[in-house]
Design an enzyme around this catalytic site. Structure first.
Site, short mmCIF file in Angstrom:
data_model
loop_
_atom_site.label_atom_id
_atom_site.label_comp_id
_atom_site.label_asym_id
_atom_site.label_seq_id
_atom_site.Cartn_x
_atom_site.Cartn_y
_atom_site.Cartn_z
N SER A 10 0.85 -1.20 0.00
CA SER A 10 0.00 0.00 0.00
C SER A 10 0.88 1.25 0.00
O SER A 10 2.07 1.18 -0.33
CB SER A 10 -0.94 -0.02 1.21
OG SER A 10 -1.89 1.01 1.08
N ASN A 11 0.31 2.36 0.36
CA ASN A 11 1.07 3.62 0.42
C ASN A 11 0.53 4.46 1.56
O ASN A 11 -0.35 4.04 2.30
CB ASN A 11 0.96 4.36 -0.93
CG ASN A 11 -0.49 4.62 -1.28
OD1 ASN A 11 -1.17 5.38 -0.62
ND2 ASN A 11 -0.97 3.96 -2.33
N ARG A 12 1.05 5.67 1.69
CA ARG A 12 0.76 6.46 2.90
C ARG A 12 -0.52 7.30 2.82
O ARG A 12 -0.77 8.14 3.68
CB ARG A 12 1.93 7.42 3.16
CG ARG A 12 3.21 6.72 3.49
CD ARG A 12 4.33 7.75 3.61
NE ARG A 12 5.62 7.09 3.68
CZ ARG A 12 6.13 6.57 4.78
NH1 ARG A 12 5.46 6.63 5.89
NH2 ARG A 12 7.31 5.97 4.75
#
Ligand code: PMT
Length: 396
Positions: free
Chosen positions: A208-210
């Site tokens: 995923s990412n932030r």
């Protein structure tokens, strides 16, 4: 939105009166000038001094208090109001208002004001469901009163039922909605995406990412306040904004499926989500064990939602970049055939992922570049929507 607005906060005699302190405090933090009017019964549940301290203003409770700035002209408060909100509103105050009784400061204020009036009922479930209360509420609604709640859940008596004061954020949303209605998106359907997609590796791990979803939520909320019908497709659930149709998804593929469905009749698609560009080629049904010193994951491309979803709507993309911000965003604008791209400089600590502010450059299809200062995400949302409104108006 509430800066310099005068909000009359009416508090009546319910156990939920203590929640009015939270409402008052949040309104003050939003810049509103809060004038509290309490009934005599409300003052049995909560000290006027508490509200006085929160708002920094005297609390009005009697029409006969000669030291009050509003006591002689008891309708003065009604005249300075931008909005009147009664939270909690008991069955008694609802009945009084429905019949035009004006026997205290609060009922006089409501009867005399031309400002919009919001009621947040709170009472025992039988009292709420009683046909007399229902008839009174229907009468008030027909006269333009706005109601928020009540909610379903545990009541003061310990019973479970309908009668709880609506969540404080929902009441605040309703106030802001009434105050902030710009209505330039009335009749428009806007689809917004938010959050970072999760691409599963095995039952416990994902890529995923932030992205927190804050930017997308800000756009959804701003579009709603401007009158749009809003569909929000998000991977994260933040405080639920009132009146928005929310669908939670996890992966890029799921996001594409839902976007393709809801965007069919939409006027604009605004993709603030950080969609994974790659996903694991295969999903391991059981948790992957650490049996070797290294592990290779094969990743494959996800579909590009902005490019692949078909339809005749305005397309707005976001681009989070660490270098060559303008050039990279311009490239994406062209490749994805967008009407507008919003480029975020994510090297700035106050901009991009997770924070409440953003520093963006808006680039239009015609090459127009607008570099904005550091703004709150809500302010950025309104700037983006100003452009969307312009594009929609040009089309029609
Ligand atoms: O959620 P927050 O914490 O508030 O942070 C906000 C944000 C930084 C995530 C947001 O403002 C933002 O910049 N979102 C886009 C992130 C990004 O870099 O996207 P991208 O460059 O990978 O893609 C460009 C555009 O294509 C985006 O609108 C994206 O949603 C879309 N896209 C990307 C990949 C894909 N498979 N399909 C897409 O539609």
């Amino acid at each position: 939105m509430l800066a310099k607005k005068t909000v009359i906060l009416g508090i009546t005699g319910s156990i939920a009166a203590y929640k009015a302190t939270d409402i008052a405090s949040k309104l003050v933090q939003d810049g509103a000038e809060v004038r509290v009017v309490m009934t005599r019964s409300a003052a049995r549940f909560i000290m006027p001094l508490t509200l006085n301290s929160i708002t920094g203003r005297p609390v009005e409770s009697s029409m006969w208090n000669m030291s009050s700035e509003f006591s002689i002209g008891h309708v003065t408060l009604a005249e300075v109001a931008d909005v009147v909100v009664i939270a909690p509103a008991t069955a008694n105050i609802i009945a009084k208002l429905a019949t035009g009784v004006a026997d205290d400061m609060l009922t006089c204020t409501v009867l005399a004001t031309m400002a919009p009036i919001i009621l947040a009922p709170a009472m025992n479930d039988n009292m709420f469901l009683n046909p007399i209360t229902q008839k009174n509420l229907a009468k008030l609604k027909a006269r333009g009163f706005i109601t928020v709640g009540p909610g379903y859940g545990r009541l003061a008596s310990g019973k479970i039922g309908t009668g709880r004061l609506a969540e404080v954020d929902k009441i605040l949303d309703a106030i802001k909605q009434v105050m902030g209605q710009k209505s330039d998106l009335n009749g428009r359907h806007i689809v917004v995406t938010a959050g970072g997609t999760h691409e599963p590796i095995d039952p416990v791990r994902y890529i995923s990412n932030r992205s927190s979803g804050k930017m997308g939520y800000a756009i959804a909320e701003a579009a709603r306040y401007r009158g749009a019908q809003v569909s929000l497709i998000t991977t994260t659930i933040l405080a639920e904004p009132a009146g928005i149709d929310i669908t939670q998804v996890e992966t890029a593929l799921e996001m594409k499926t839902v976007v393709a469905q809801v965007v069919k009749d939409a006027d604009a698609l605004i993709m603030a989500a950080a969609v994974a560009d790659y996903r694991p080629k295969s999903f391991a049904k059981a948790k992957i064990k650490k049996e070797s010193s290294s592990l290779t994951l094969e990743l494959i491309r996800t579909p590009d939602i902005l490019t692949e979803v078909k339809g005749n709507f305005i397309r707005v993309g976001f681009a989070a970049e660490t270098e060559d911000l303008l050039a990279n965003a311009q490239k994406k604008l062209k490749e994805k055939q967008l009407d507008l791209i919003v480029a975020n400089n994510i090297t700035d600590k106050e901009s991009g992922f997770g924070v409440n502010t953003n520093k963006v450059i808006m680039i239009s299809r015609n090459g127009r570049v607008k570099d904005l200062p550091l703004l709150t995400k809500r302010e950025v949302a309104d700037k983006v929507l100003d452009r969307v409104v312009g594009l929609l108006n040009k089309r029609s």
